[in-house]
Design a protein around this motif. Structure first.
Motif, PDB file in Angstrom:
ATOM      1  N   GLU A 104       0.830  -1.205   0.000  1.00  0.00           N
ATOM      2  CA  GLU A 104       0.000   0.000   0.000  1.00  0.00           C
ATOM      3  C   GLU A 104       0.865   1.256   0.000  1.00  0.00           C
ATOM      4  OE1 GLU A 104      -3.693   2.070   2.462  1.00  0.00           O
ATOM      5  OE2 GLU A 104      -2.812   0.191   3.167  1.00  0.00           O
ATOM      6  N   GLU A 105       1.932   1.238   0.774  1.00  0.00           N
ATOM      7  CA  GLU A 105       2.821   2.400   0.810  1.00  0.00           C
ATOM      8  C   GLU A 105       3.478   2.619  -0.550  1.00  0.00           C
ATOM      9  OE1 GLU A 105       6.695   4.078   3.320  1.00  0.00           O
ATOM     10  OE2 GLU A 105       5.688   2.222   3.914  1.00  0.00           O
ATOM     11  N   GLU A 106       3.878   1.530  -1.205  1.00  0.00           N
ATOM     12  CA  GLU A 106       4.462   1.652  -2.540  1.00  0.00           C
ATOM     13  C   GLU A 106       3.463   2.278  -3.508  1.00  0.00           C
ATOM     14  OE1 GLU A 106       5.866  -2.101  -3.882  1.00  0.00           O
ATOM     15  OE2 GLU A 106       7.562  -2.170  -2.484  1.00  0.00           O
ATOM     16  N   TYR A 153       1.008   4.378  -2.772  1.00  0.00           N
ATOM     17  CA  TYR A 153       0.866   5.800  -2.466  1.00  0.00           C
ATOM     18  C   TYR A 153       2.025   6.611  -3.015  1.00  0.00           C
ATOM     19  CZ  TYR A 153      -3.153   5.238   0.657  1.00  0.00           C
ATOM     20  OH  TYR A 153      -4.405   4.974   1.159  1.00  0.00           O
ATOM     21  N   ASN A 154       3.209   5.995  -3.055  1.00  0.00           N
ATOM     22  CA  ASN A 154       4.408   6.702  -3.511  1.00  0.00           C
ATOM     23  C   ASN A 154       4.620   6.589  -5.016  1.00  0.00           C
ATOM     24  OD1 ASN A 154       5.037   7.499  -0.896  1.00  0.00           O
ATOM     25  ND2 ASN A 154       6.206   5.630  -0.486  1.00  0.00           N
ATOM     26  N   SER A 155       3.710   5.943  -5.709  1.00  0.00           N
ATOM     27  CA  SER A 155       3.828   5.789  -7.162  1.00  0.00           C
ATOM     28  C   SER A 155       2.821   6.702  -7.863  1.00  0.00           C
ATOM     29  CB  SER A 155       3.589   4.343  -7.563  1.00  0.00           C
ATOM     30  OG  SER A 155       2.223   4.009  -7.437  1.00  0.00           O
ATOM     31  N   ASP A 156       2.895   6.727  -9.170  1.00  0.00           N
ATOM     32  CA  ASP A 156       1.963   7.525  -9.967  1.00  0.00           C
ATOM     33  C   ASP A 156       0.745   6.724 -10.397  1.00  0.00           C
ATOM     34  OD1 ASP A 156       3.708   9.681  -9.831  1.00  0.00           O
ATOM     35  OD2 ASP A 156       4.826   9.012 -11.604  1.00  0.00           O
ATOM     36  N   HIS A 173      10.937  -5.744  -8.409  1.00  0.00           N
ATOM     37  CA  HIS A 173      11.208  -4.351  -8.779  1.00  0.00           C
ATOM     38  C   HIS A 173      12.329  -4.280  -9.810  1.00  0.00           C
ATOM     39  CE1 HIS A 173       9.597  -4.212  -4.593  1.00  0.00           C
ATOM     40  NE2 HIS A 173       8.843  -3.272  -5.119  1.00  0.00           N
TER      41      HIS A 173
END
Length: 719
Positions: free
Chosen positions: A494-496, A498-501, A646
């Motif tokens: 979830e954090e990833e 939020y930090n992505s486009d 990744h």
């Protein structure tokens, strides 16, 4: 460092990059790749002096002289061919050994999976190979660990623990179960109800320093991680070890077997020559069909609450005419039927969906031809379980055209099984609509664990998963040693996001199109993504369960990502999802949508893309089940996460040009380690290691925790 798995041409024929096919030269039906005539076979022939003696006769006819000349020419030709082929073979070997190694081949080898039953310890005492290597080499003395090894001696070769029956089923006779479910009637192998169903046996421990899986978690799925299975406990009750005149296969003649006979203290040997599995399945269902019939849920004060309906599963083996069934394959299929269908009281039916390759065979015109085709292509004990299909049938069922193909990389017709393996599954679900779920199972899969535990626990786990972040979690490999708990993994993903486009998936995606089928109304969410507290979807059965991550092929260079038909070419390609290997569990709801999208809308995609994409377009629940996947090299955790989850750029994706990274694991379409480990578990020798003599002189036969293997292209064991 020397390697058992160095990928040179003598040992493995695997193509990477764009060749998305089965392992060349590794087909179970193929002959040896060695040349037919070699200098070795020539020298053996040369030592036979019969033809030379004939030359010493005083008289020889002209015909004999001509025959001699022709024979000599043939032998010289064979010799030359053999020398040439051997020279080419050696050149290929040198080329393979001199090639640049993949980055992961530089990591240390892992060998703990080859520790045998003589090293068994209780789970509480087990130290994984990775942890032992990590801490034993630490400069801090407090980190050093000394594994507890069981006492071993040359005189005492039996395992330190005894095998026990493995029973993953609910207690069907308990008061708690009967409060909510109809009674389960016991099933038998024979019509007289005298032949009890066999149990399988596991050791209540793990070989010390056995390798831990890098991907997946037994604990998260609810699968018993504290036991291991050897070949005797797993397959012995299905005829593996006892003689053919007793109805078995007698496959253990040269095997290391200390302590293996203990299972016969509890188990009876079954003569499988007289078992008809199809009839046994039907009898079991008839006894228990009340469990599966829908009930009236209305109940007055004076009536008992309605019993829960138990879902039914069709377990479909995708086979074809000409397929040859090894004894080990038959053992595997017996295990499926007994463990899934019979001992569960009819929850599963095992089917053979048999592809008739020759379209000229009139299987639809004659019942006699239909049955003869089955009898010619299946072992007799499975004759009553087959359904035939053909590509010609699919051409009539889903008639052309399928217009506007973006790119047909396979250069194959749309109805070929290579491009449309899902057509037969869709048709089967329409012809046999009585099931809730359909398992698409390939013939080159193997499982060391118990089928009912594996399949049922995965379905239960999928039902517990919330929809929030589900597509995003399912696109990644779960690495417990790095990610920690599943809750921590969920929060990390979830954090990833939020930090992505990227926008998270929340219901059916909106995209430009010229017409789509309406999605089921129940897939509409009732709250926003941010407002949901991981509640939506909990308790909902998954429409699709896959065994590899469900990724976005548009972000990779996976070779078949553009095999899309039926959509407007003037608009952007529709969003897609994909899971490599078509092995999956599909709901009736999903298969019905796939069927209607095909015949009504003429929509079509490559088989690995079609079920995930239809589920994605219509907002269905789809999950990747994080089952245990083992590796043969000790990857650093950051490296394996960076490579598989990744990649620095799309061309590095492990679902494309980077698929060489999958060669050293136990589950992928081109995984090489899977075959090696499986055949070693069966007692064979691989790359001059393992086999009966080494097991006898070492730690004994292998004992593995429940593991799903793919691909297993043959089971020809070398001594």
């Amino acid at each position: 460092m020397s390697s058992r798995f160095n990928l040179n041409p003598r040992k493995m024929f695997i193509r990477t990059r764009f060749n998305y096919e089965k392992l060349p030269g590794a087909d179970s039906q193929s002959s040896s790749p060695l040349p037919l005539f070699t200098s070795k076979s020539w020298s053996k022939s040369y030592r036979n002096h019969t033809w030379a003696n004939r030359l010493q006769r005083p008289r020889m006819s002209f015909a004999r002289l001509v025959m001699l000349v022709v024979t000599a020419v043939l032998l010289v030709s064979m010799l030359g061919t053999g020398i040439y082929r051997k020279h080419r073979w050696n050149a290929q070997q040198r080329k393979g050994e001199d090639r640049k190694l993949y980055h992961w081949e530089h990591y240390p080898r892992l060998r703990g999976l080859f520790n045998g039953v003589r090293t068994l310890v209780p789970y509480a005492d087990w130290v994984s190979e990775q942890n032992y290597v990590k801490y034993s080499q630490s400069p801090n003395p407090e980190d050093n660990i000394k594994p507890k090894w069981p006492p071993m001696s040359k005189e005492h070769k039996e395992p330190p623990l005894d095998p026990v029956p493995f029973n993953p089923y609910p207690d069907y006779t308990s008061v708690e179960y009967l409060k909510t479910h109809a009674p389960v009637e016991t099933c038998y192998l024979d019509a007289e109800d005298k032949l009890d169903l066999p149990d399988i046996y596991a050791y209540p421990g793990i070989p010390q320093n056995q390798t831990a899986p890098f991907f997946g978690s037994y604990e998260e799925l609810g699968i018993n991680e504290k036991v291991c299975f050897d070949r005797f406990g797993r397959f012995g009750p299905y005829g593996y070890s006892y003689s053919r005149d007793q109805g078995g296969f007698d496959l253990a003649a040269k095997s290391e077997k200390a302590g293996a006979d203990k299972i016969w203290s509890w188990e009876k040997k079954i003569d499988y020559r007289h078992v008809n599995w199809g009839k046994a399945q039907k009898r079991c269902y008839e006894k228990n069909k009340a469990r599966f019939q829908k009930n009236d849920t209305t109940a007055s004060e004076n009536t008992q609450p309605a019993k829960k309906k138990v879902p039914r599963h069709a377990y479909i083996l995708r086979t074809w005419t000409g397929y040859k069934y090894s004894d080990y394959q038959i053992l595997t299929i017996r295990a499926m039927i007994n463990e899934l269908a019979l001992k569960s009281g009819g929850e599963y039916d095992v089917h053979f969906l048999l592809h008739v390759k020759d379209d000229s065979i009139p299987i639809w015109s004659s019942e006699e031809v239909y049955q003869k085709t089955i009898q010619d292509n299946l072992p007799e004990e499975f004759w009553g379980m087959a359904t035939l299909w053909s590509e010609q049938q699919m051409r009539m069922y889903y008639p052309e055209p399928f217009p506007n193909n973006v790119y047909n990389h396979a250069k194959a017709p749309v109805h070929s099984v290579y491009r449309s393996a899902h057509f037969a599954m869709q048709w089967f679900a329409q012809a046999r609509p009585e099931y809730d779920f359909y398992w698409n199972w390939e013939m080159d899969l193997r499982l060391t664990g118990h089928y009912y535990e594996f399949n049922t626990k995965i379905g239960d786990w999928a039902r517990r998963q919330p929809r929030k972040g589900l597509w995003e979690r399912s696109s990644r490999y779960y690495i417990p040693e790095l990610h920690g708990s599943w809750k921590n993994f969920t929060e990390m993903v979830e954090e990833e996001m939020y930090n992505s486009d990227e926008k998270p998936v929340w219901g059916p995606p909106q995209f430009e199109n010229t017409g789509m089928l309406p999605s089921p109304p129940e897939v509409k969410h009732s709250r926003t993504y941010l407002a949901d507290q991981y509640e939506w979807g909990v308790g909902e059965d998954a429409d699709l369960i896959t065994f590899n991550p469900i990724f976005d092929p548009a972000k990779t260079n996976w070779v078949f990502r553009d095999d899309v038909s039926g959509y407007d070419l003037e608009l952007p390609e529709p969003p897609r999802r994909c899971a490599i290997i078509t092995v999956s569990r599909l709901s009736k709801r999903l298969l019905d949508l796939m069927h209607r999208e095909t015949y009504l809308m003429k929509h079509h995609m490559f088989p690995e893309m079609w079920p995930p994409s239809v589920a994605f377009h219509h907002g269905l629940k789809a999950v990747y089940a994080p089952h245990a996947v083992y590796f043969d090299h000790n990857w650093p955790l950051e490296a394996i996460d960076g490579t598989f989850n990744h990649p620095p750029k799309p061309t590095d994706s492990v679902f494309g040009w980077g698929e060489h990274n999958q060669l050293g694991n136990s589950f992928y379409y081109n995984a090489g380690f899977s075959s090696e480990l499986w055949r070693r578990w069966l007692g064979g020798k691989e790359f001059d290691q393992g086999g009966p003599a080494e097991e006898e002189a070492g730690t004994g036969r292998l004992c593995l925790r429940p593991t799903l293997f793919h691909p297993i292209k043959h089971e020809n064991l070398a001594d």
